[in-house]
Write a protein that holds these residues in place. Sequence first.
Motif, PDB file in Angstrom:
ATOM      1  N   UNK A 138      11.133   0.981  -7.953  1.00 46.65           N
ATOM      2  CA  UNK A 138      10.494  -0.252  -7.484  1.00 46.65           C
ATOM      3  C   UNK A 138       9.470   0.074  -6.388  1.00 46.65           C
ATOM      4  N   UNK A 185       6.156   1.041  -7.809  1.00 49.97           N
ATOM      5  CA  UNK A 185       5.434  -0.142  -8.298  1.00 49.97           C
ATOM      6  C   UNK A 185       4.805  -0.866  -7.106  1.00 49.97           C
ATOM      7  N   UNK A 218       0.833  -1.524  -6.534  1.00 45.85           N
ATOM      8  CA  UNK A 218       0.331  -2.893  -6.360  1.00 45.85           C
ATOM      9  C   UNK A 218      -0.517  -2.972  -5.097  1.00 45.85           C
ATOM     10  N   UNK A 275      -3.818  -1.277  -5.601  1.00 45.53           N
ATOM     11  CA  UNK A 275      -4.685  -2.055  -6.477  1.00 45.53           C
ATOM     12  C   UNK A 275      -5.269  -3.252  -5.725  1.00 45.53           C
ATOM     13  N   UNK A 320      -9.213  -3.931  -5.162  1.00 45.56           N
ATOM     14  CA  UNK A 320      -9.821  -5.210  -5.543  1.00 45.56           C
ATOM     15  C   UNK A 320     -10.687  -5.750  -4.407  1.00 45.56           C
ATOM     16  N   UNK A 346      -9.224 -12.979  -1.142  1.00 40.44           N
ATOM     17  CA  UNK A 346      -8.113 -12.017  -1.067  1.00 40.44           C
ATOM     18  C   UNK A 346      -8.180 -11.110   0.152  1.00 40.44           C
ATOM     19  N   UNK A 357      -4.779 -11.149   2.209  1.00 45.32           N
ATOM     20  CA  UNK A 357      -3.934  -9.953   2.361  1.00 45.32           C
ATOM     21  C   UNK A 357      -4.013  -9.363   3.772  1.00 45.32           C
ATOM     22  N   UNK A 358      -5.172  -9.453   4.394  1.00 46.25           N
ATOM     23  CA  UNK A 358      -5.322  -8.864   5.736  1.00 46.25           C
ATOM     24  C   UNK A 358      -5.055  -9.874   6.853  1.00 46.25           C
ATOM     25  N   UNK A 412       5.225 -11.655  -1.036  1.00 48.59           N
ATOM     26  CA  UNK A 412       5.842 -10.367  -0.690  1.00 48.59           C
ATOM     27  C   UNK A 412       7.358 -10.437  -0.837  1.00 48.59           C
ATOM     28  N   UNK A 472       8.111 -10.250  -4.551  1.00 46.58           N
ATOM     29  CA  UNK A 472       7.856  -8.878  -5.035  1.00 46.58           C
ATOM     30  C   UNK A 472       8.959  -7.920  -4.587  1.00 46.58           C
ATOM     31  N   UNK A 473       9.466  -8.129  -3.369  1.00 45.86           N
ATOM     32  CA  UNK A 473      10.527  -7.244  -2.862  1.00 45.86           C
ATOM     33  C   UNK A 473      11.860  -7.538  -3.555  1.00 45.86           C
ATOM     34  N   UNK A 490      12.346  -9.162  -6.587  1.00 44.35           N
ATOM     35  CA  UNK A 490      12.348  -9.060  -8.054  1.00 44.35           C
ATOM     36  C   UNK A 490      11.327  -8.013  -8.505  1.00 44.35           C
ATOM     37  N   UNK A 491      11.840  -6.888  -8.950  1.00 45.33           N
ATOM     38  CA  UNK A 491      10.971  -5.798  -9.412  1.00 45.33           C
ATOM     39  C   UNK A 491       9.986  -6.310 -10.468  1.00 45.33           C
ATOM     40  N   UNK A 530       6.957  -7.869  -8.914  1.00 41.72           N
ATOM     41  CA  UNK A 530       6.052  -6.833  -8.392  1.00 41.72           C
ATOM     42  C   UNK A 530       5.250  -6.230  -9.560  1.00 41.72           C
ATOM     43  N   UNK A 531       5.930  -6.004 -10.671  1.00 40.29           N
ATOM     44  CA  UNK A 531       5.257  -5.489 -11.860  1.00 40.29           C
ATOM     45  C   UNK A 531       4.173  -6.470 -12.325  1.00 40.29           C
ATOM     46  N   UNK A 590       1.217  -6.328  -9.983  1.00 46.81           N
ATOM     47  CA  UNK A 590       0.466  -5.073 -10.128  1.00 46.81           C
ATOM     48  C   UNK A 590      -0.435  -5.149 -11.356  1.00 46.81           C
ATOM     49  N   UNK A 618      -3.354  -7.417 -10.739  1.00 45.37           N
ATOM     50  CA  UNK A 618      -4.310  -6.809  -9.820  1.00 45.37           C
ATOM     51  C   UNK A 618      -5.143  -5.734 -10.535  1.00 45.37           C
ATOM     52  N   UNK A 619      -4.488  -4.972 -11.414  1.00 45.77           N
ATOM     53  CA  UNK A 619      -5.229  -3.985 -12.214  1.00 45.77           C
ATOM     54  C   UNK A 619      -6.289  -4.672 -13.083  1.00 45.77           C
ATOM     55  N   UNK A 644      -9.147  -5.785 -10.966  1.00 46.84           N
ATOM     56  CA  UNK A 644      -9.966  -4.638 -10.557  1.00 46.84           C
ATOM     57  C   UNK A 644     -10.957  -4.264 -11.667  1.00 46.84           C
TER      58      UNK A 644
END
Lengths: 187, 187
Positions: free
Chosen positions: A119, A122, A126, A129, A133, B82, B86-87, B112, B115-116, B118-119, B122-123, B126, B129-130, B133
């Motif tokens: 995990x 991953x 993330x 990525x 972005x 974003x 994110x920042x 967050x 994502x922490x 539930x794997x 997070x998948x 990710x 986000x890919x 990108x």
Amino acid sequence: MSPQLRQHFEKITPLSDQEFEYISTHFVAKKFKKHQFLVQEGVPVPNDFFVIKGLVKASFTNDENKEHILQFAMEDWWVCDYQAYFNKTNATLNVDCLEDTEVLCLSLTNREKLCAELHKIEHFFRRKSNSGYIALQQRILSLMNSDAKGRYESFLKQHPTLFQRVPKTLIASYLGVSRETLSRLSS
Amino acid sequence: MSPQLRQHFEKITPLSDQEFEYISTHFVAKKFKKHQFLVQEGVPVPNDFFVIKGLVKASFTNDENKEHILQFAMEDWWVCDYQAYFNKTNATLNVDCLEDTEVLCLSLTNREKLCAELHKIEHFFRRKSNSGYIALQQRILSLMNSDAKGRYESFLKQHPTLFQRVPKTLIASYLGVSRETLSRLSS
């Protein structure tokens, strides 16, 4: 395997010795000479590349043989034709070496395997990525908004090391300005 | 909570009823009228937005008050500033409604947390986000390489629905061409 890769992961997530050892078995080290290609247009892209040492550029060459530079990458940066890599299509970009370069290769299979098994990996990808972005969004705004001077100054501020290492003609191409404009700006 | 959100997640990862119920407690539904702002320049950006219904644009307004459109977003798209989200900085973009719009808000804390915990979430993020990108990389290449005609044709091919719904002046701004050029191309 490279302590550099471990440090790079650990900027985002701590790893035990055992975890890092396991992770590192999924990477393959390769060396390339200046002018060699990591990714070549028209060919499949099985690997993403983490740069251990050296400098490369990712670029697109159009029908009139004009090269547009999308990205440079040096130590601790990742570089690839991500569209081709993730979608398992042939490359539309070239990635070639501006210096002798050492990389760690990560195949898509190994990346997805690591992400599924760990995990925290991953999570790492993330976060990477998301950062990528944001950087691309900034590049789009800079292309749409800034004049040559603004783009030059922002590049110099963000990437002083690249400015020293990359030939000025290529920086001009990256910024979308002529070599003459760049000379004027940097003099 | 919206079945639309569940379908959206399940394009990437299957969810049990229980999982989706839990996930959905982290989203907050909001409605905005045409011309209202989801994100406003200079103000913090606590939420990312998943569009349930409607149409918005994300844009940057420069010192000369010229607006550059970064993105449109309609049903099933995510939209935000974003970098600011994110920042945890203030927005440099505006996101405003071109139609009455319903969204699901996801705070950074809840994102967050999910994502922490539930794997598979997070998948999911990710993978999203890919894809984001890759889309931005294509937009950069299109800005660097294509002429007005090329950009117009590629937009029309990729986004026929947007082309119907978005006022032509805004499409021209998105493509970086004049309204007159766009009229000529689309006639």
